[in-house]
Enzyme design. Structure first.
Site, PDB file in Angstrom:
ATOM      1  N   ARG A  49     -13.603 -24.421  -5.772  1.00 59.90           N
ATOM      2  CA  ARG A  49     -12.514 -25.681  -4.868  1.00 59.90           C
ATOM      3  C   ARG A  49     -14.205 -26.405  -5.391  1.00 59.90           C
ATOM      4  O   ARG A  49     -15.623 -26.686  -5.165  1.00 59.90           O
ATOM      5  CB  ARG A  49     -13.412 -25.114  -3.742  1.00 59.90           C
ATOM      6  CG  ARG A  49     -13.613 -26.285  -2.035  1.00 59.90           C
ATOM      7  CD  ARG A  49     -13.562 -26.053  -0.987  1.00 59.90           C
ATOM      8  NE  ARG A  49     -12.423 -25.883  -0.101  1.00 59.90           N
ATOM      9  CZ  ARG A  49     -11.884 -25.705   0.653  1.00 59.90           C
ATOM     10  NH1 ARG A  49     -12.814 -26.263   1.777  1.00 59.90           N
ATOM     11  NH2 ARG A  49     -10.932 -25.608   1.131  1.00 59.90           N
ATOM     12  N   HIS A  61      -4.149 -29.926  -2.449  1.00 59.93           N
ATOM     13  CA  HIS A  61      -4.991 -28.206  -1.448  1.00 59.93           C
ATOM     14  C   HIS A  61      -3.814 -27.099  -1.407  1.00 59.93           C
ATOM     15  O   HIS A  61      -3.042 -26.510  -0.772  1.00 59.93           O
ATOM     16  CB  HIS A  61      -4.912 -28.560  -0.289  1.00 59.93           C
ATOM     17  CG  HIS A  61      -5.958 -27.495   0.596  1.00 59.93           C
ATOM     18  ND1 HIS A  61      -6.449 -25.892  -0.263  1.00 59.93           N
ATOM     19  CD2 HIS A  61      -7.029 -27.505   2.193  1.00 59.93           C
ATOM     20  CE1 HIS A  61      -7.124 -25.578   0.808  1.00 59.93           C
ATOM     21  NE2 HIS A  61      -7.313 -25.929   2.057  1.00 59.93           N
ATOM     22  N   GLN A 103      -3.556 -23.848   0.891  1.00 57.74           N
ATOM     23  CA  GLN A 103      -2.917 -24.531   1.958  1.00 57.74           C
ATOM     24  C   GLN A 103      -1.201 -24.317   2.530  1.00 57.74           C
ATOM     25  O   GLN A 103      -1.220 -23.864   3.809  1.00 57.74           O
ATOM     26  CB  GLN A 103      -3.925 -25.568   2.382  1.00 57.74           C
ATOM     27  CG  GLN A 103      -3.843 -26.615   3.928  1.00 57.74           C
ATOM     28  CD  GLN A 103      -4.328 -25.286   4.784  1.00 57.74           C
ATOM     29  OE1 GLN A 103      -5.541 -25.420   4.918  1.00 57.74           O
ATOM     30  NE2 GLN A 103      -4.002 -24.929   6.235  1.00 57.74           N
ATOM     31  N   ASP A 135      -4.259 -34.000   9.652  1.00 57.51           N
ATOM     32  CA  ASP A 135      -5.552 -33.386   9.357  1.00 57.51           C
ATOM     33  C   ASP A 135      -6.382 -34.141   9.774  1.00 57.51           C
ATOM     34  O   ASP A 135      -6.290 -35.372   9.759  1.00 57.51           O
ATOM     35  CB  ASP A 135      -5.281 -32.818   7.876  1.00 57.51           C
ATOM     36  CG  ASP A 135      -6.409 -32.550   7.018  1.00 57.51           C
ATOM     37  OD1 ASP A 135      -7.164 -32.256   7.407  1.00 57.51           O
ATOM     38  OD2 ASP A 135      -6.432 -32.892   5.383  1.00 57.51           O
ATOM     39  N   CYS A 164      -4.245 -28.261   9.078  1.00 54.30           N
ATOM     40  CA  CYS A 164      -5.208 -27.027   8.433  1.00 54.30           C
ATOM     41  C   CYS A 164      -6.833 -26.401   8.228  1.00 54.30           C
ATOM     42  O   CYS A 164      -6.650 -25.797   8.308  1.00 54.30           O
ATOM     43  CB  CYS A 164      -5.487 -27.449   7.097  1.00 54.30           C
ATOM     44  SG  CYS A 164      -6.140 -29.234   7.295  1.00 54.30           S
ATOM     45  N   ARG A 169      -3.931 -18.050   6.267  1.00 54.23           N
ATOM     46  CA  ARG A 169      -4.628 -18.311   5.159  1.00 54.23           C
ATOM     47  C   ARG A 169      -5.094 -17.063   3.987  1.00 54.23           C
ATOM     48  O   ARG A 169      -5.304 -16.745   3.108  1.00 54.23           O
ATOM     49  CB  ARG A 169      -6.341 -19.116   5.493  1.00 54.23           C
ATOM     50  CG  ARG A 169      -5.529 -20.761   6.192  1.00 54.23           C
ATOM     51  CD  ARG A 169      -4.933 -21.296   4.801  1.00 54.23           C
ATOM     52  NE  ARG A 169      -5.662 -21.055   3.292  1.00 54.23           N
ATOM     53  CZ  ARG A 169      -6.848 -22.291   3.067  1.00 54.23           C
ATOM     54  NH1 ARG A 169      -6.909 -23.181   3.777  1.00 54.23           N
ATOM     55  NH2 ARG A 169      -7.446 -22.441   1.710  1.00 54.23           N
TER      56      ARG A 169
HETATM   57  N1   CP Z   1      -8.596 -25.125   5.580  1.00 57.11           N
HETATM   58  C1   CP Z   1      -9.726 -25.488   5.097  1.00 57.11           C
HETATM   59  O1   CP Z   1      -9.303 -24.817   4.074  1.00 57.11           O
HETATM   60  O2   CP Z   1     -10.198 -24.751   6.028  1.00 57.11           O
HETATM   61  P1   CP Z   1     -12.072 -24.777   4.978  1.00 57.11           P
HETATM   62  O3   CP Z   1     -12.306 -25.723   4.608  1.00 57.11           O
HETATM   63  O4   CP Z   1     -12.851 -24.284   6.445  1.00 57.11           O
HETATM   64  O5   CP Z   1     -11.806 -23.814   4.256  1.00 57.11           O
HETATM   65  N1  NVA Z   2      -8.453 -33.219   3.745  1.00 55.41           N
HETATM   66  C1  NVA Z   2      -9.000 -32.412   4.009  1.00 55.41           C
HETATM   67  C2  NVA Z   2      -8.880 -30.954   4.113  1.00 55.41           C
HETATM   68  C3  NVA Z   2      -9.774 -30.157   4.196  1.00 55.41           C
HETATM   69  C4  NVA Z   2      -9.287 -28.479   4.316  1.00 55.41           C
HETATM   70  C5  NVA Z   2     -10.292 -32.338   2.965  1.00 55.41           C
HETATM   71  O1  NVA Z   2     -10.221 -32.296   1.946  1.00 55.41           O
HETATM   72  O2  NVA Z   2     -12.109 -32.524   3.594  1.00 55.41           O
END
Ligand code: CP
Ligand code: NVA
Length: 302
Positions: free
Chosen positions: A100, A127, A130, A219, A259, A287
């Site tokens: 990530r 993502h 997700q 989101d 999400c 997930r």
């Molecule tokens: N939805 C999601 O990816 O959550 P986190 O950022 O907590 O991993």
């Molecule tokens: N769009 C959000 C998603 C988090 C899971 C971010 O990138 O922070």
């Protein structure tokens, strides 16, 4: 070269179906493969996480492997050494790399030089895990349907881009309600529009977006790395909040997804999030099942 998941378009429509099928069979307990037995997985995080970290670590354990949580403090990807060298070294130790981070190009470079699968656990651009999990949740909650009508309300971000990537491969009616300045990525939108079986609508009218929708999705308005823009984005996107008035315009059987993490009272109200149409916590559970299916699928290709 091993198969990696840098974005959903690395897969074919048939492979997405295969991953969803694996997910269903793993979730029900019908199968419990151990493709990671005796192997470790490097989980690199340069942004915070609850769901992605814990579902990957738990999923890796369920698949017989050992997860290593690695933060940017140690690895300093691309700064202490090149991304390519880090990929070459990590692949000598582990059976899979999950990452990530901010730049999509870093994930793609890691995959290019890695001799083990790389899985994108979120970048600024996309993502993929997700949205594969969310697609599974939609099929599970609503049953098989030729084409779902998904209304996405809010910022055109990594999550929106991944819905568009999915729409470029499988038939979807994707109705994105957002402010013009917050639109999703142009080239990803064009690619989705290139799928004759999907229909993509971009509108700045939230009511138009949700008409007869099967799914209402939102989101956070300001993603990780953009929290300094929170007030500006909130001003532009406040009309796109998912609340009971907007939900009433959707299909009466519609489900609501997010999400997570949510900023309650901003992009979604408490009553909708905790209401009978919310499938948000089933979505979060999925997930775990989808990460296991994705890793199993990629490891089976090697
Ligand atoms: N939805 C999601 O990816 O959550 P986190 O950022 O907590 O991993
Ligand atoms: N769009 C959000 C998603 C988090 C899971 C971010 O990138 O922070």
């Amino acid at each position: 070269m091993p198969r990696s998941l840098c974005q959903i378009t690395d897969l074919t429509a048939g492979e997405i179906k295969e991953i969803l099928d694996l997910c269903r069979r793993m979730k029900s307990g019908e199968i419990s493969p151990k493709p990671l037995a005796g192997r470790s997985v490097a989980c690199i995080f340069t942004k915070p996480s609850l769901r992605t970290r814990v579902s990957f670590e738990t999923g890796i354990n369920d698949l017989g492997g050992h997860a290593m949580y690695i933060t940017d403090n140690e690895i300093q990807l691309g700064r202490r050494e090149s991304v390519a060298d880090a990929a070459r070294v990590l692949s000598r130790y582990v059976g899979l790399i999950m990452i990530r981070t901010f730049a999509q190009t870093d994930v793609e470079e890691l995959a290019r030089y890695s001799s083990v699968p790389v899985v994108n656990g979120l970048t600024d651009l996309v993502h993929p895990c997700q949205i594969l999990g969310d697609y599974f949740t939609v099929t599970e909650q609503l049953g098989e349907k030729e084409r779902y009508r998904i209304a996405y309300l809010g910022d055109g971000n990594n999550v929106t881009n991944s819905w568009l990537n999915l729409a470029s491969l499988v038939p979807l009616e994707l109705r994105i309600g957002t402010a013009q300045e917050c639109a999703p990525d142009d080239s990803i939108t064009d690619r989705a529009r290139g799928n004759p079986d999907s229909e993509i609508l971009l509108t700045d009218d939230p009511k138009e977006a949700v008409v007869d929708a099967d799914v209402l999705y939102t989101d956070v308005w300001a993603s990780m790395g953009q929290k300094d823009l929170a007030a500006e984005k909130a001003e532009k996107l406040k009309r796109f909040q998912i609340n009971s008035a907007l939900l009433a315009r959707a299909n009466p059987k519609a489900i609501v997804l997010h999400c997570l993490p949510a900023e309650r009272g901003k992009e979604i109200t408490d009553d909708v999030m905790d209401g009978p149409q919310s499938a948000i916590f089933d979505q979060a559970e999925n997930r775990l099942h989808i990460q296991k299916a994705i890793m199993t699928f990629l490891l089976n290709q090697a």
